[in-house]
Write an enzyme that holds these catalytic residues in place. Sequence first.
Site, PDB file in Angstrom:
ATOM      1  CG  ASP A 193       2.754   7.033  -4.221  1.00 55.80           C
ATOM      2  OD1 ASP A 193       2.736   6.035  -4.976  1.00 55.80           O
ATOM      3  OD2 ASP A 193       3.547   7.118  -3.266  1.00 55.80           O
TER       4      ASP A 193
HETATM    5  C1  NOJ Z   1       3.762   3.535  -3.987  1.00 60.62           C
HETATM    6  C2  NOJ Z   1       5.082   4.137  -3.629  1.00 60.62           C
HETATM    7  O1  NOJ Z   1       4.926   5.105  -2.610  1.00 60.62           O
HETATM    8  C3  NOJ Z   1       5.789   4.774  -4.798  1.00 60.62           C
HETATM    9  O2  NOJ Z   1       7.068   5.160  -4.391  1.00 60.62           O
HETATM   10  C4  NOJ Z   1       5.836   3.831  -5.952  1.00 60.62           C
HETATM   11  O3  NOJ Z   1       6.576   4.389  -7.010  1.00 60.62           O
HETATM   12  C5  NOJ Z   1       4.413   3.511  -6.371  1.00 60.62           C
HETATM   13  N1  NOJ Z   1       3.743   2.861  -5.252  1.00 60.62           N
HETATM   14  C6  NOJ Z   1       4.336   2.624  -7.595  1.00 60.62           C
HETATM   15  O4  NOJ Z   1       4.633   1.331  -7.288  1.00 60.62           O
END
Ligand code: NOJ
Length: 740
Positions: A277
């Site tokens: 993430d």
């Molecule tokens: C953080 C989020 O937790 C995740 O769900 C998302 O896809 C990513 N950022 C990318 O933006």
Amino acid sequence: MKRILSITMLLGAALGAQAAMTPEQIDAKVADLISKMTVEEKCGQLVQRSGVGLTDYMVNDIKGGAVGSLLNEVDPETVNALQKIAVEQTRLGIPIVFARDVIHGFKTIFPIPLGQAATWNLDLVEQGARVAADEASSTGVRWTFSPMVDVSRDARWGRIAESAGEDPYLSGLMGVAMVKGYQGDDLTKPNTMAACVKHFVGYGASEGGLDYNTTWIPEVQLRDVYLPPFKACSDAGAATFMCSFNDICGVPSSGNSWLLRDVLRGEWGFDGLVVSDWGSIQQMIPHGFSQDITEAAYQGAMAGVDMDMENGAYNEPLIELVKAGKVPMATLDEMVANVLRLKYRLGLFENPYVDLKTANRFYTPENLQAARETAVESMVLLKNDGVLPLAPGKKIALIGPMANAQHDQNGTWCFDLDKTHSVTALTALQDRYGKDNVIYAPGLTYSRQRDTKGFDDALAAARQADVIIFVGGEEAVLSGEAHCRTDISLPGAQSQLLAALKETGKPVVTVIMTGRPMTIAQDVDNSNAVVYAFHLGTMAGPAVADVLSGDKNFSGHLPVCLPKSVGQMPLYYAHKNTGRPASGIVLIDDIPQEAGQTSTGCTAFYLDAGAGPLYPFGFGLSYTTFDYGTPSLSATEIGKDGEIEVTCRVTNTGKVAGKEVPQLYVRDLVGSLVRPVRELKGFEKIELAPGESKDVKFTLKADDLAYHNLKGERVVEPGDFQLWVSPDAASGDPVPFTVK
Ligand code: NOJ
């Protein structure tokens, strides 16, 4: 629905899908390419950068082979220009995979995932994902970070909006429907996107409903509750997974090799790509799990995180670790292979560019219609004393902060939203009932507003009308990532306004547009009808008009319990019974002064909320009524390999056609570990004409009753069970059966 799926898949073919290579052909190509790559080029493939436009640093990094994937660029001409650099100006010409959070629609916005789950209609959910893929891929985005299948049992957690709710079985099926919709039948078609199943895993269990928080999940619970939806998506061929921000029992997911290597790849045979993430490898430093970025990069790579989303761990730090022999070349090669395999699966080597002639395919009538159908089925009717449906000619006072909220009706995760396309309840009700018949006086202009200066106008409008429609809820920004709340009642002065509206004596129809389960007990009491609408997207208004007018029937059912009080969190129907299940409930106002300590009976309930939710999981009314017969079982005794066919006659006993969702639940009465009071094992969405009956059939396998024991073994234990076929998780009569 089948029509829209086939139109978009045919379009994919017309846009120039490549004949897909066999897995063996892809592996051979990948191995050949890896054999030609330097360590720097390999690590470059593992880096995902975020950026928009042809900035100097981005151009230079791509030229230098330091970008494997680019997140957030959605202009097709820029996508092509950046791709041209990767393909024509780097030594090996490896294309970039462009990614974006396309969560509930790209331009045409569908209901938030929690709302989509309320449809219990897998075809609609698949269709929504297909539309999203078609629109987003027309800009060059070929990888979305969806579906999120985190089982979510705490309404304080803002990300519950992005989930399919509290149940592992429903979450898994919703996730699979989205995977199918995004990826289609052939991922090389340029109008598909690779799905990314997230957040692996346990993120929904974040303590206190606080985003990013720690979790403590024993392995049995992980395997029985949190992992199953992920497994379902892996089995369905999801191309990628994202690991979660949280730690589980002290181990952050980005450094958890047991999860990523042993479970995901080892047990499940997943051969796709795992992305971190955003910054989650680097964030193992503040977690207190890694000393510095080099150790974080080492732990991420060794754990099996293939791609680093935006935090610099896999550039220099990983290059150095490999050169120093600390991360074996074989490990690096595996990571690179997972990335390259995705690019071959997407057909990017053969077809790297967006076809500008067909780019930017948004807001087609078919897409808007699909969004409207989904919005209609997302809405859950909680209460109706007969005020609904609203006949033509009614004079309506339209009140509330979400009645004309072109931005907020769309909900969280709408990066690409053009709000001018959103049709609000105001516009749609004016169209339906005539402009002169809709007096619009919002009372509050946004959901958090506390001052009551607009109340007088709203009340004056109410007094002139036959019926009040109050459209309230939460603005989009109050749910979603990092938007958690400890007070989940209607924000601002909304409840106060509703109470004042009730005082007018006019019937009140309340529509709640929201990103989470909210505590609305008092608002329900102040309303004659209540529609739980979630954030419905672009076509919220027409969908609301469709159901309020009775043109369409309600058919949504709750994918989460609605609480009485925030203090009940976490709240879910599949709880354990305790040794003292709730009985003899005595509420706080009924306890005499100086009553003895044991006066309330000493069972499991709250003095100020009793036991159970305000509305149970699975609940939803409609304009008709359904009668459920007693389920009949093909056998009441089965062996561990056996199965039972369960048949239940459901009859539409009302005057209009309607859709119903018969749900199959089971309970294992005695286990070597205590079992939930009910678990969902099947459902079907059926449509019945007035007076029509249908025998709904479920096949319940003994294997469906399996769970994990303390040794981590998946077991079906002999003993007595019960099953229900019921319209929600709190009703119906149990039918016994036995596993020998
Ligand atoms: C953080 C989020 O937790 C995740 O769900 C998302 O896809 C990513 N950022 C990318 O933006």
